[in-house]
Design a protein around this motif. Structure first.
Motif, short mmCIF file in Angstrom:
data_model
loop_
_atom_site.label_atom_id
_atom_site.label_comp_id
_atom_site.label_asym_id
_atom_site.label_seq_id
_atom_site.Cartn_x
_atom_site.Cartn_y
_atom_site.Cartn_z
N THR A 162 68.75 -2.20 34.01
CA THR A 162 68.60 -1.94 35.44
C THR A 162 69.95 -2.18 36.08
O THR A 162 70.70 -3.08 35.68
CB THR A 162 67.55 -2.87 36.05
OG1 THR A 162 67.83 -4.21 35.66
CG2 THR A 162 66.15 -2.49 35.59
N CYS A 163 70.28 -1.38 37.08
CA CYS A 163 71.58 -1.47 37.75
C CYS A 163 71.75 -2.85 38.39
O CYS A 163 70.81 -3.41 38.95
CB CYS A 163 71.70 -0.38 38.80
SG CYS A 163 73.30 -0.34 39.63
N ARG A 164 72.97 -3.38 38.29
CA ARG A 164 73.24 -4.71 38.84
C ARG A 164 73.19 -4.74 40.37
O ARG A 164 72.96 -5.77 40.97
CB ARG A 164 74.62 -5.18 38.36
CG ARG A 164 74.97 -6.56 38.85
CD ARG A 164 76.38 -6.94 38.47
NE ARG A 164 76.44 -7.48 37.12
CZ ARG A 164 77.58 -7.86 36.54
NH1 ARG A 164 78.73 -7.73 37.18
NH2 ARG A 164 77.57 -8.34 35.32
N ASN A 165 73.39 -3.58 40.98
CA ASN A 165 73.34 -3.51 42.45
C ASN A 165 71.90 -3.77 42.91
O ASN A 165 71.02 -2.95 42.66
CB ASN A 165 73.81 -2.13 42.90
CG ASN A 165 73.75 -1.95 44.39
OD1 ASN A 165 73.36 -2.86 45.12
ND2 ASN A 165 74.14 -0.78 44.85
N PRO A 166 71.65 -4.90 43.60
CA PRO A 166 70.26 -5.21 43.97
C PRO A 166 69.67 -4.19 44.93
O PRO A 166 68.45 -4.07 45.03
CB PRO A 166 70.36 -6.60 44.63
CG PRO A 166 71.80 -6.79 44.96
CD PRO A 166 72.60 -5.93 44.03
N ARG A 167 70.52 -3.42 45.63
CA ARG A 167 70.00 -2.41 46.54
C ARG A 167 69.74 -1.09 45.84
O ARG A 167 69.29 -0.13 46.44
CB ARG A 167 70.97 -2.21 47.71
CG ARG A 167 70.88 -3.34 48.72
CD ARG A 167 71.93 -3.19 49.79
NE ARG A 167 73.26 -3.46 49.27
CZ ARG A 167 74.34 -3.59 50.03
NH1 ARG A 167 74.25 -3.44 51.32
NH2 ARG A 167 75.51 -3.86 49.48
N CYS A 168 70.08 -1.03 44.55
CA CYS A 168 69.92 0.23 43.81
C CYS A 168 68.79 0.09 42.79
O CYS A 168 67.72 0.66 42.96
CB CYS A 168 71.23 0.59 43.13
SG CYS A 168 71.07 1.90 41.92
N GLN A 169 69.04 -0.69 41.74
CA GLN A 169 68.00 -1.07 40.78
C GLN A 169 67.46 0.05 39.90
O GLN A 169 66.41 -0.10 39.29
CB GLN A 169 66.81 -1.71 41.50
CG GLN A 169 67.21 -2.89 42.35
CD GLN A 169 66.01 -3.74 42.71
OE1 GLN A 169 65.25 -4.13 41.84
NE2 GLN A 169 65.84 -4.04 43.96
N TRP A 183 76.45 -1.07 35.77
CA TRP A 183 76.12 -0.21 36.90
C TRP A 183 75.52 1.10 36.38
O TRP A 183 75.98 1.62 35.38
CB TRP A 183 77.38 0.12 37.72
CG TRP A 183 78.23 -1.06 38.03
CD1 TRP A 183 79.44 -1.36 37.47
CD2 TRP A 183 77.96 -2.11 38.97
NE1 TRP A 183 79.93 -2.52 38.01
CE2 TRP A 183 79.05 -3.00 38.93
CE3 TRP A 183 76.90 -2.37 39.84
CZ2 TRP A 183 79.11 -4.14 39.72
CZ3 TRP A 183 76.96 -3.51 40.64
CH2 TRP A 183 78.05 -4.37 40.58
N HIS A 184 74.56 1.64 37.13
CA HIS A 184 74.03 2.95 36.71
C HIS A 184 75.11 4.00 36.88
O HIS A 184 75.15 4.98 36.15
CB HIS A 184 72.76 3.30 37.49
CG HIS A 184 72.97 4.06 38.75
ND1 HIS A 184 73.28 3.47 39.96
CD2 HIS A 184 72.97 5.40 38.98
CE1 HIS A 184 73.42 4.41 40.88
NE2 HIS A 184 73.25 5.58 40.31
N SER A 185 76.00 3.78 37.85
CA SER A 185 77.15 4.64 38.06
C SER A 185 78.27 3.77 38.61
O SER A 185 78.09 3.09 39.63
CB SER A 185 76.80 5.74 39.07
OG SER A 185 77.98 6.21 39.72
N VAL A 188 79.21 5.07 42.15
CA VAL A 188 78.25 4.86 43.25
C VAL A 188 78.01 3.37 43.52
O VAL A 188 77.97 2.94 44.66
CB VAL A 188 76.91 5.57 42.93
CG1 VAL A 188 75.86 5.27 43.99
CG2 VAL A 188 77.13 7.07 42.80
N CYS A 189 77.85 2.58 42.46
CA CYS A 189 77.48 1.17 42.66
C CYS A 189 78.58 0.19 42.26
O CYS A 189 78.70 -0.87 42.86
CB CYS A 189 76.20 0.86 41.86
SG CYS A 189 74.74 1.58 42.61
N GLY A 190 79.37 0.51 41.24
CA GLY A 190 80.36 -0.44 40.73
C GLY A 190 81.56 -0.59 41.65
O GLY A 190 81.91 -1.71 42.05
ZN LIG Z 1 73.12 1.57 40.83
#
Ligand SMILES: [Zn+2]
Length: 206
Positions: A162-169, A183-185, A188-190
């Motif tokens: 799961t993406c580390r960004n808690p707002r993304c997930q 990060w999923h991307s 976008v998130c990293g």
């Molecule tokens: Zn993400």
């Protein structure tokens, strides 16, 4: 001759992600039924209509991925509730493995261990298979756990993240060589997260 690409995994495709290989895409797709991403996508397990459609689509997609008959995973209201609980349990385990940090404070209490049926089958070539068992939501849970079990045997189960960004997930499959993706991307998130951390460090230094 043009190659025919398989239909998308319905929940994972919403986030524009590469699916996990083979039947493991089912595990990722269940996680991605959650409302995640930005802007937020709806929860596909929110009501029986959308959950039934999703279950039908993933059963067909799983069949394409594995070359096995599509399982009948018709959901009823109780089955849907059980499936949502199972999704939370799956998510809890992955988050606990990936994102538990001392700063995050004590984790929520771990869910009780999940048990479900499956059958060990010896085929005519001396190979052993783990066949999912049950009906409806129970069968879906069994399918997901059987796929995850097979993935752990070849050490690729831990690449479902799961993406580390808690707002993304969103749930992604980490194809990095040393399984180091968080990060999923990255774009976008990293990068935004790294920029925020950098600015915070600068403010502290000032
Ligand atoms: Zn993400």
């Amino acid at each position: 001759m043009p190659s025919v690409s398989p239909p998308p995994w319905p929940a994972t495709a919403r986030y524009g992600l590469e699916p996990a290989p083979g039947g493991l895409g089912l595990v990722q797709d269940l996680l991605n039924t959650l409302p995640a991403g930005a802007p937020r996508q709806p929860d596909l397990l929110d009501d029986l209509d959308s959950a039934t459609q999703w279950a039908h689509d993933v059963a067909a997609r799983w069949s394409t991925a594995t070359g096995r008959p599509a399982p009948d995973v018709t959901l009823d209201p109780a089955g849907l509730r059980a499936l949502r609980t199972f999704r939370d349990e799956l998510r809890y385990g992955i988050d606990a493995r990936l994102h538990a940090t001392p700063e995050a404070g004590p984790p929520e209490p771990a869910p009780a261990p999940r048990t479900t049926g499956a059958t060990l089958r010896l085929d005519g070539n001396g190979s052993v298979h783990l066949d999912p068992a049950g009906t409806g939501a129970e069968l879906l849970v069994s399918l997901v756990l059987a796929e995850l079990f097979a993935a752990h045997l070849t050490d690729v189960g831990r690449r479902v993240k799961t993406c580390r960004n808690p707002r993304c997930q969103v749930a992604f499959y980490d194809r990095s060589r040393n399984n180091s993706g968080v990060w999923h991307s990255v774009r976008v998130c990293g990068l935004p997260a790294n920029l925020r951390a950098h600015r915070a460090r600068q403010r502290q230094a000032d």
